[in-house]
Design an enzyme around this catalytic site. Structure first.
Site, PDB file in Angstrom:
ATOM      1  CG  ASP A 284      70.088  12.801 -23.189  1.00  0.00           C
ATOM      2  OD1 ASP A 284      70.148  13.118 -22.190  1.00  0.00           O
ATOM      3  OD2 ASP A 284      70.787  11.816 -23.395  1.00  0.00           O
TER       4      ASP A 284
ATOM      5  CG  ASN B  80      67.212  19.654 -23.430  1.00  0.00           C
ATOM      6  OD1 ASN B  80      66.296  18.997 -24.321  1.00  0.00           O
ATOM      7  ND2 ASN B  80      66.832  19.778 -22.100  1.00  0.00           N
TER       8      ASN B  80
ATOM      9  CG  HIS C 137      68.637  22.611 -19.902  1.00  0.00           C
ATOM     10  ND1 HIS C 137      68.547  20.898 -19.947  1.00  0.00           N
ATOM     11  CD2 HIS C 137      69.112  22.497 -19.518  1.00  0.00           C
ATOM     12  CE1 HIS C 137      69.113  20.814 -19.684  1.00  0.00           C
ATOM     13  NE2 HIS C 137      70.233  21.410 -19.046  1.00  0.00           N
TER      14      HIS C 137
ATOM     15  NE  ARG D 134      72.925  16.893 -16.288  1.00  0.00           N
ATOM     16  CZ  ARG D 134      72.423  17.036 -17.414  1.00  0.00           C
ATOM     17  NH1 ARG D 134      71.916  18.014 -17.651  1.00  0.00           N
ATOM     18  NH2 ARG D 134      72.090  15.471 -17.838  1.00  0.00           N
TER      19      ARG D 134
ATOM     20  CG  LEU E  73      48.224  13.461 -20.921  1.00  0.00           C
ATOM     21  CD1 LEU E  73      48.877  11.736 -21.265  1.00  0.00           C
ATOM     22  CD2 LEU E  73      49.015  14.069 -22.135  1.00  0.00           C
TER      23      LEU E  73
HETATM   24  C1  IPE Z   1      68.970  11.075 -18.059  1.00  0.00           C
HETATM   25  O1  IPE Z   1      69.294  11.754 -18.716  1.00  0.00           O
HETATM   26  C2  IPE Z   1      67.746  12.037 -17.393  1.00  0.00           C
HETATM   27  C3  IPE Z   1      66.725  13.030 -18.045  1.00  0.00           C
HETATM   28  C4  IPE Z   1      66.452  13.029 -19.269  1.00  0.00           C
HETATM   29  C5  IPE Z   1      66.808  13.796 -16.600  1.00  0.00           C
HETATM   30  P1  IPE Z   1      70.855  11.996 -18.952  1.00  0.00           P
HETATM   31  O2  IPE Z   1      71.625  13.471 -19.907  1.00  0.00           O
HETATM   32  O3  IPE Z   1      71.225  13.145 -17.417  1.00  0.00           O
HETATM   33  O4  IPE Z   1      71.660  10.620 -18.635  1.00  0.00           O
HETATM   34  P2  IPE Z   1      73.230  10.202 -18.857  1.00  0.00           P
HETATM   35  O5  IPE Z   1      73.892  10.987 -17.474  1.00  0.00           O
HETATM   36  O6  IPE Z   1      73.980  10.375 -20.203  1.00  0.00           O
HETATM   37  O7  IPE Z   1      73.075   8.682 -18.512  1.00  0.00           O
HETATM   38  C1  IPE Z   2      69.174  15.838 -21.181  1.00  0.00           C
HETATM   39  O1  IPE Z   2      69.289  16.538 -21.895  1.00  0.00           O
HETATM   40  C2  IPE Z   2      67.948  17.633 -19.519  1.00  0.00           C
HETATM   41  C3  IPE Z   2      67.741  16.578 -18.726  1.00  0.00           C
HETATM   42  C4  IPE Z   2      68.783  15.696 -17.882  1.00  0.00           C
HETATM   43  C5  IPE Z   2      67.882  17.719 -17.280  1.00  0.00           C
HETATM   44  P1  IPE Z   2      70.836  16.961 -21.399  1.00  0.00           P
HETATM   45  O2  IPE Z   2      71.330  18.211 -20.444  1.00  0.00           O
HETATM   46  O3  IPE Z   2      71.484  15.349 -20.759  1.00  0.00           O
HETATM   47  O4  IPE Z   2      71.280  16.579 -22.714  1.00  0.00           O
HETATM   48  P2  IPE Z   2      72.681  16.281 -23.259  1.00  0.00           P
HETATM   49  O5  IPE Z   2      73.152  15.234 -23.265  1.00  0.00           O
HETATM   50  O6  IPE Z   2      73.760  17.225 -22.341  1.00  0.00           O
HETATM   51  O7  IPE Z   2      72.780  16.572 -24.271  1.00  0.00           O
HETATM   52 MG    MG Z   3      72.156  13.678 -21.488  1.00  0.00          MG
END
Ligand code: IPE
Ligand code: IPE
Ligand code: MG
Length: 262
Positions: free
Chosen positions: A32, A34, A49, A83, A143
């Site tokens: 999480d 990105n 990403h 999203r 792995l």
């Molecule tokens: C969890 O991250 C899912 C992934 C990393 C793929 P999110 O960014 O979607 O989670 P929430 O919405 O903050 O709980």
């Molecule tokens: C996690 O990073 C990647 C996915 C959920 C695909 P985020 O896109 O949720 O990044 P933040 O949480 O908005 O920073």
């Molecule tokens: Mg996130």
């Protein structure tokens, strides 16, 4: 029945359950942060990403080097469809391109690739690419990298329950035969050791519908580091934290120490 809660006959009873293992067999990561990484740089979210893919490469290499058996990565949750369509589209494209680009290298490094989640929701081209990647790397012995894509812990338990229900219909399974072990056998990663270490980057301290069943006795580690910044030293720090934990699985600390001394 004292002691019966401590599993002895299924995959939940791996030897590392009672000894302090400095190296986890299975690491599961919520990658999480990105979006925030990109925003800090005034870049579009997709740039975050993209940078995240580089971090994946690094962690895969670290795991292979350290002899970790399984690395599970949460790439797209069943809730991430919420999203904006443009971001979802770019994530799908990135998944496809990354598979195209990386599978050869993973294969030559003896990595076995698996994808868990409801894949029928994906574009047929992506589904085909996933199937090919799995088939190509199926017999590799190094792995195992598990990508959780359109995955949700609730979905996983639900599909396991559905499969068990089919058994009730087909082989006249009795409701009393439904045990945690039986349900476990129908989950997405039933053939793999349970996660020993869970890591979530990006500062949030929640599970976000990742591996709900499988995390029952996993050691949890949360870090504020954003996923694209999660490089080898950050991973080493997580492993160090894990190495210091005493895993008791319901027993007392004294029992665990005694078992280790034995
Ligand atoms: C969890 O991250 C899912 C992934 C990393 C793929 P999110 O960014 O979607 O989670 P929430 O919405 O903050 O709980
Ligand atoms: C996690 O990073 C990647 C996915 C959920 C695909 P985020 O896109 O949720 O990044 P933040 O949480 O908005 O920073
Ligand atoms: Mg996130």
């Amino acid at each position: 029945m004292v002691g019966s809660a401590y599993p002895t006959v299924n995959r939940m009873s791996k030897p590392s359950a009672v000894t302090l293992n400095p190296m986890p067999r299975h690491v599961a990561i919520i990658m999480d942060g990105n979006g925030r990484w990109a925003r800090k740089r005034l870049l579009p979210r997709v740039a975050g990403h993209q940078a995240g893919v580089d971090a994946v490469r690094g962690v895969v290499e670290s795991c292979a080097k350290k002899g970790i058996e399984v690395l599970t990565l949460f790439a797209f949750s069943s809730e991430n469809w919420r999203r904006p369509a443009s971001e979802v589209g770019l994530l799908m494209e990135l998944f496809l391109q990354t598979l195209k680009r990386e599978v050869k290298r993973l294969h030559s490094n003896n990595v076995r690739l698996r994808v868990i989640g409801e894949r029928t929701a994906f574009d047929p081209k992506l589904q085909q690419r996933i199937a090919e990647a799995e088939a190509t790397t199926r017999d590799n012995t190094g792995l195992t990298v598990v990508i959780a894509a359109n995955y949700g812990g609730r979905w996983d338990i639900t599909q396991a329950a559905r499969n068990v229900a089919q058994k009730v219909e087909i082989v006249a399974l009795k409701s009393n035969d439904i045990t945690p072990e039986l349900l476990d056998q129908h989950l997405s990663m039933s053939d793999l050791p349970e996660p020993d270490l869970f890591i979530r980057t990006g500062g949030e301290q929640r599970v976000s519908n990742f591996l709900l069943w499988q995390l029952a006795y996993t050691e949890l580690y949360f870090t504020d580091t954003l996923w694209p910044d999660f490089l080898a030293p950050a991973f080493d720090e997580a492993l160090l934290s894990f190495s210091k934990r005493q895993r008791r699985f319901g027993r007392t600390g004294e029992q665990v120490e005694q078992a280790q001394g034995a």
